[in-house]
Motif scaffolding. Structure first.
Motif, mmCIF file in Angstrom:
data_model
loop_
_atom_site.group_PDB
_atom_site.id
_atom_site.type_symbol
_atom_site.label_atom_id
_atom_site.label_comp_id
_atom_site.label_asym_id
_atom_site.label_seq_id
_atom_site.Cartn_x
_atom_site.Cartn_y
_atom_site.Cartn_z
ATOM 1 N N ASN A 11 32.902 52.088 41.851
ATOM 2 C CA ASN A 11 33.265 50.805 42.451
ATOM 3 C C ASN A 11 32.812 49.670 41.550
ATOM 4 O OD1 ASN A 11 34.472 51.878 44.690
ATOM 5 N ND2 ASN A 11 32.636 51.793 45.942
ATOM 6 N N GLN A 12 33.699 48.704 41.380
ATOM 7 C CA GLN A 12 33.383 47.547 40.555
ATOM 8 C C GLN A 12 32.609 46.532 41.377
ATOM 9 O OE1 GLN A 12 36.395 44.545 39.187
ATOM 10 N NE2 GLN A 12 36.289 45.783 37.330
ATOM 11 N N ASN A 13 31.610 45.911 40.758
ATOM 12 C CA ASN A 13 30.841 44.849 41.407
ATOM 13 C C ASN A 13 30.357 43.878 40.338
ATOM 14 O OD1 ASN A 13 28.399 45.947 40.256
ATOM 15 N ND2 ASN A 13 28.398 47.452 41.916
ATOM 16 N N ASN B 146 28.607 45.481 37.205
ATOM 17 C CA ASN B 146 29.319 46.356 36.274
ATOM 18 C C ASN B 146 30.747 45.909 35.964
ATOM 19 O OD1 ASN B 146 30.880 47.082 38.482
ATOM 20 N ND2 ASN B 146 30.104 49.166 38.615
ATOM 21 N N HIS B 147 31.095 44.652 36.253
ATOM 22 C CA HIS B 147 32.493 44.229 36.090
ATOM 23 C C HIS B 147 32.870 43.909 34.642
ATOM 24 C CE1 HIS B 147 30.814 40.190 35.985
ATOM 25 N NE2 HIS B 147 31.978 39.763 35.541
ATOM 26 N N ARG C 76 33.677 44.361 30.864
ATOM 27 C CA ARG C 76 34.256 45.539 30.213
ATOM 28 C C ARG C 76 33.999 45.484 28.716
ATOM 29 N NH1 ARG C 76 40.320 47.850 30.216
ATOM 30 N NH2 ARG C 76 39.795 49.749 29.120
ATOM 31 N N TRP D 264 33.177 42.198 47.061
ATOM 32 C CA TRP D 264 33.811 42.158 45.746
ATOM 33 C C TRP D 264 35.183 42.812 45.774
ATOM 34 C CZ3 TRP D 264 31.649 39.797 41.524
ATOM 35 C CH2 TRP D 264 32.255 40.025 40.292
ATOM 36 N N PRO E 244 37.748 44.309 43.303
ATOM 37 C CA PRO E 244 37.758 44.719 41.885
ATOM 38 C C PRO E 244 39.045 44.344 41.161
ATOM 39 C CG PRO E 244 38.014 46.636 43.305
ATOM 40 C CD PRO E 244 37.798 45.454 44.209
ATOM 41 N N ASP E 245 38.918 44.168 39.857
ATOM 42 C CA ASP E 245 40.069 43.932 38.971
ATOM 43 C C ASP E 245 39.923 44.922 37.823
ATOM 44 O OD1 ASP E 245 42.043 43.120 37.267
ATOM 45 O OD2 ASP E 245 41.334 41.065 37.041
ATOM 46 N N TYR E 246 40.652 46.026 37.911
ATOM 47 C CA TYR E 246 40.552 47.082 36.902
ATOM 48 C C TYR E 246 41.563 46.909 35.762
ATOM 49 C CZ TYR E 246 37.760 49.426 40.464
ATOM 50 O OH TYR E 246 36.805 49.724 41.394
ATOM 51 N N TYR E 247 42.394 45.889 35.834
ATOM 52 C CA TYR E 247 43.485 45.759 34.862
ATOM 53 C C TYR E 247 43.186 44.803 33.724
ATOM 54 C CZ TYR E 247 45.942 48.246 38.464
ATOM 55 O OH TYR E 247 46.299 49.187 39.391
ATOM 56 N N ARG E 248 42.174 43.973 33.843
ATOM 57 C CA ARG E 248 41.852 43.027 32.767
ATOM 58 C C ARG E 248 41.346 43.797 31.563
ATOM 59 N NH1 ARG E 248 41.341 37.440 32.100
ATOM 60 N NH2 ARG E 248 39.698 36.836 30.673
#
Length: 142
Positions: free
Chosen positions: A2-4, A7-8, A10, A135, A137-141
């Motif tokens: 899980n993103q928070n 750890n966001h 990259r 939060w 999450p945005d996993y695509y950036r």
């Protein structure tokens, strides 16, 4: 995972932790080589090597910055549309790009209130991210 907030960010190991330092070390070494070759037959070759490393550093920088600018434009549009759907108004013009990028992690329930708080209290992006309770999450950036 899980993103928070913790750890966001990259970092791509091969790009940020390997290629970046290698280019920097190579450039420093090429400058040393250029200095040592000044006035002898290898100066031309040493200057070309230095120039190549300098080009590599520029490529490294722009390879990262150009896509981020394009993503920032997309995020501004997406968040403006999301704010419009939730409130019937466009995003306040006082928001900076950094604030808008930070706000993308706020869920719909928190988003309008956090936008108003960011404007009224002039929150920086770090403070905005820390103020988010749930939060998104945005996993695509990239």
């Amino acid at each position: 995972m899980n993103q928070n907030y913790q750890n966001h960010a990259r970092l791509v190991t091969g790009f940020h932790k390997v290629l970046g330092p290698l280019l920097l070390l190579g450039f420093i070494g090429s400058l040393f080589n250029l200095y040592k070759s000044f006035g002898n037959d290898t100066f031309y070759s040493a200057s070309l090597i230095t120039l190549l490393f300098l080009c590599g550093i520029f490529l490294f920088w722009y390879t990262r910055s150009f896509p981020l600018k394009a993503q920032d434009r997309a995020i501004r549009s997406e968040e403006n549309f999301r704010y419009y759907l939730l409130t019937g108004k466009g995003l306040p013009s006082e928001l900076s790009m950094g604030q808008i990028v930070a706000l993308r992690f706020a869920p719909d329930e928190e988003f309008p209130g956090l936008v108003e708080k960011a404007v009224s209290e002039k929150l920086d992006s770090k403070s905005i991210k820390q103020a988010i309770k749930n939060w998104k999450p945005d996993y695509y950036r990239v």
